[in-house]
Design a protein around this motif. Structure first.
Motif, PDB file in Angstrom:
ATOM      1  N   GLU A  61       0.831  -1.208   0.000  1.00 36.14           N
ATOM      2  CA  GLU A  61       0.000   0.000   0.000  1.00 36.14           C
ATOM      3  C   GLU A  61       0.867   1.261   0.000  1.00 36.14           C
ATOM      4  N   ALA A  62       1.959   1.247   0.754  1.00 32.40           N
ATOM      5  CA  ALA A  62       2.851   2.411   0.809  1.00 32.40           C
ATOM      6  C   ALA A  62       3.475   2.682  -0.561  1.00 32.40           C
ATOM      7  N   ILE A  63       3.914   1.633  -1.245  1.00 34.93           N
ATOM      8  CA  ILE A  63       4.479   1.786  -2.594  1.00 34.93           C
ATOM      9  C   ILE A  63       3.411   2.360  -3.526  1.00 34.93           C
ATOM     10  N   ASN A  64       2.224   1.790  -3.447  1.00 35.05           N
ATOM     11  CA  ASN A  64       1.129   2.230  -4.300  1.00 35.05           C
ATOM     12  C   ASN A  64       0.752   3.685  -4.014  1.00 35.05           C
ATOM     13  N   ASN A  65       0.713   4.064  -2.749  1.00 36.86           N
ATOM     14  CA  ASN A  65       0.357   5.439  -2.382  1.00 36.86           C
ATOM     15  C   ASN A  65       1.389   6.452  -2.890  1.00 36.86           C
ATOM     16  N   ILE A  66       2.661   6.107  -2.791  1.00 34.14           N
ATOM     17  CA  ILE A  66       3.707   6.995  -3.311  1.00 34.14           C
ATOM     18  C   ILE A  66       3.544   7.156  -4.816  1.00 34.14           C
ATOM     19  N   ALA A  67       3.334   6.046  -5.503  1.00 32.08           N
ATOM     20  CA  ALA A  67       3.160   6.107  -6.950  1.00 32.08           C
ATOM     21  C   ALA A  67       1.924   6.934  -7.310  1.00 32.08           C
ATOM     22  N   ASP A  68       0.854   6.809  -6.541  1.00 35.32           N
ATOM     23  CA  ASP A  68      -0.349   7.617  -6.776  1.00 35.32           C
ATOM     24  C   ASP A  68      -0.058   9.110  -6.629  1.00 35.32           C
ATOM     25  N   ARG A  69       0.741   9.462  -5.628  1.00 35.43           N
ATOM     26  CA  ARG A  69       1.074  10.873  -5.421  1.00 35.43           C
ATOM     27  C   ARG A  69       1.840  11.441  -6.622  1.00 35.43           C
ATOM     28  N   TYR A  70       2.799  10.656  -7.131  1.00 32.95           N
ATOM     29  CA  TYR A  70       3.522  11.087  -8.329  1.00 32.95           C
ATOM     30  C   TYR A  70       2.577  11.137  -9.532  1.00 32.95           C
ATOM     31  N   GLY A  71       1.758  10.100  -9.686  1.00 33.28           N
ATOM     32  CA  GLY A  71       0.834  10.028 -10.812  1.00 33.28           C
ATOM     33  C   GLY A  71      -0.141  11.195 -10.840  1.00 33.28           C
ATOM     34  N   ALA A  72      -0.566  11.660  -9.678  1.00 35.07           N
ATOM     35  CA  ALA A  72      -1.494  12.791  -9.605  1.00 35.07           C
ATOM     36  C   ALA A  72      -0.877  14.063 -10.186  1.00 35.07           C
ATOM     37  N   LEU A  73       0.451  14.116 -10.214  1.00 34.73           N
ATOM     38  CA  LEU A  73       1.157  15.277 -10.779  1.00 34.73           C
ATOM     39  C   LEU A  73       1.650  15.003 -12.203  1.00 34.73           C
ATOM     40  N   GLY A  74       1.217  13.877 -12.782  1.00 33.41           N
ATOM     41  CA  GLY A  74       1.622  13.541 -14.148  1.00 33.41           C
ATOM     42  C   GLY A  74       3.022  12.982 -14.248  1.00 33.41           C
ATOM     43  N   LYS A  75       3.565  12.515 -13.134  1.00 34.70           N
ATOM     44  CA  LYS A  75       4.928  11.972 -13.122  1.00 34.70           C
ATOM     45  C   LYS A  75       4.873  10.449 -13.220  1.00 34.70           C
ATOM     46  N   ARG A  76       5.952   9.844 -13.731  1.00 32.64           N
ATOM     47  CA  ARG A  76       6.034   8.399 -13.940  1.00 32.64           C
ATOM     48  C   ARG A  76       6.992   7.769 -12.936  1.00 32.64           C
ATOM     49  N   VAL A  77       6.573   6.635 -12.408  1.00 30.48           N
ATOM     50  CA  VAL A  77       7.370   5.905 -11.425  1.00 30.48           C
ATOM     51  C   VAL A  77       7.741   4.548 -12.010  1.00 30.48           C
ATOM     52  N   TYR A  78       9.006   4.195 -11.898  1.00 32.03           N
ATOM     53  CA  TYR A  78       9.516   2.909 -12.366  1.00 32.03           C
ATOM     54  C   TYR A  78      10.063   2.157 -11.158  1.00 32.03           C
ATOM     55  N   LEU A  79       9.572   0.954 -10.939  1.00 29.72           N
ATOM     56  CA  LEU A  79       9.985   0.132  -9.797  1.00 29.72           C
ATOM     57  C   LEU A  79      10.977  -0.910 -10.285  1.00 29.72           C
ATOM     58  N   ARG A  80      12.125  -0.974  -9.622  1.00 29.45           N
ATOM     59  CA  ARG A  80      13.166  -1.926 -10.016  1.00 29.45           C
ATOM     60  C   ARG A  80      13.413  -2.935  -8.913  1.00 29.45           C
ATOM     61  N   HIS A  81      13.683  -4.156  -9.336  1.00 28.57           N
ATOM     62  CA  HIS A  81      14.156  -5.231  -8.465  1.00 28.57           C
ATOM     63  C   HIS A  81      13.200  -5.563  -7.319  1.00 28.57           C
ATOM     64  N   LEU A  82      11.922  -5.659  -7.656  1.00 26.73           N
ATOM     65  CA  LEU A  82      10.947  -6.216  -6.717  1.00 26.73           C
ATOM     66  C   LEU A  82      10.896  -7.717  -6.935  1.00 26.73           C
ATOM     67  N   SER A  83      10.451  -8.453  -5.950  1.00 29.67           N
ATOM     68  CA  SER A  83      10.231  -9.876  -6.185  1.00 29.67           C
ATOM     69  C   SER A  83       9.049 -10.012  -7.139  1.00 29.67           C
ATOM     70  N   LYS A  84       8.966 -11.130  -7.831  1.00 35.78           N
ATOM     71  CA  LYS A  84       7.899 -11.335  -8.811  1.00 35.78           C
ATOM     72  C   LYS A  84       6.521 -11.301  -8.157  1.00 35.78           C
ATOM     73  N   ASP A  85       6.407 -11.851  -6.958  1.00 40.52           N
ATOM     74  CA  ASP A  85       5.097 -11.828  -6.308  1.00 40.52           C
ATOM     75  C   ASP A  85       4.701 -10.410  -5.906  1.00 40.52           C
ATOM     76  N   CYS A  86       5.663  -9.581  -5.505  1.00 40.39           N
ATOM     77  CA  CYS A  86       5.357  -8.174  -5.189  1.00 40.39           C
ATOM     78  C   CYS A  86       4.810  -7.470  -6.418  1.00 40.39           C
ATOM     79  N   ALA A  87       5.449  -7.667  -7.542  1.00 40.71           N
ATOM     80  CA  ALA A  87       5.010  -7.017  -8.767  1.00 40.71           C
ATOM     81  C   ALA A  87       3.584  -7.422  -9.107  1.00 40.71           C
ATOM     82  N   ARG A  88       3.269  -8.709  -8.982  1.00 38.65           N
ATOM     83  CA  ARG A  88       1.905  -9.176  -9.276  1.00 38.65           C
ATOM     84  C   ARG A  88       0.904  -8.636  -8.262  1.00 38.65           C
ATOM     85  N   LEU A  89       1.268  -8.671  -6.995  1.00 39.25           N
ATOM     86  CA  LEU A  89       0.340  -8.251  -5.947  1.00 39.25           C
ATOM     87  C   LEU A  89       0.047  -6.758  -6.007  1.00 39.25           C
TER      88      LEU A  89
END
Length: 131
Positions: A61-89
């Motif tokens: 949820e914290a990762i998602n909330n941060i990305a939402d804050r950037y997205g609300a300003l039209g900014k793009r977030v790229y997540l690197r080196h998460l486990s595969k299950d994190c990426a899916r979840l």
């Protein structure tokens, strides 16, 4: 303790990189959220989890909330080196809509671990298997 490490390797112009170090779980999500400078950062942000591990739903949820804050300003977030299950979840956490981030640099060397689950979010996600 979750903290920010300086970027390692080359950096790209107009891209801000955050290298997260330490576990990310319910007790560290507030510290994680305070690391980011959403308004001041450029349009492209990389969050690198090489030195971290996502432990539970509150971390997702914290990762998602941060990305939402950037997205609300039209900014793009790229997540690197998460486990595969994190990426899916993370996709499930965003309630089926388009997430405000993109998972990049998925490779066989990315970490492998399970995340503590909330069954209603993860009912269709298979349990990860090593190897």
């Amino acid at each position: 303790q979750t903290k920010l490490d300086p970027p390692s390797g080359p950096t790209l112009p107009n891209v801000k990189s955050y290298n997260i170090n330490g576990p990310l779980f319910f007790a560290s999500t507030q510290a994680f959220s305070r690391i980011f400078r959403v308004k001041e950062d450029p349009d492209d942000i990389v969050i690198d989890f090489t030195g971290s591990r996502v432990f539970d739903h509150s971390a997702l949820e914290a990762i998602n909330n941060i990305a939402d804050r950037y997205g609300a300003l039209g900014k793009r977030v790229y997540l690197r080196h998460l486990s595969k299950d994190c990426a899916r979840l993370l996709g499930n956490v965003h309630e089926g809509g388009l997430p405000p981030y993109e998972v990049v640099e998925s490779n066989p060397n990315d970490p492998f671990y399970g995340v503590a689950e909330k069954p209603e979010f993860y009912k269709d996600v298979p349990v990860p298997k090593s190897g």
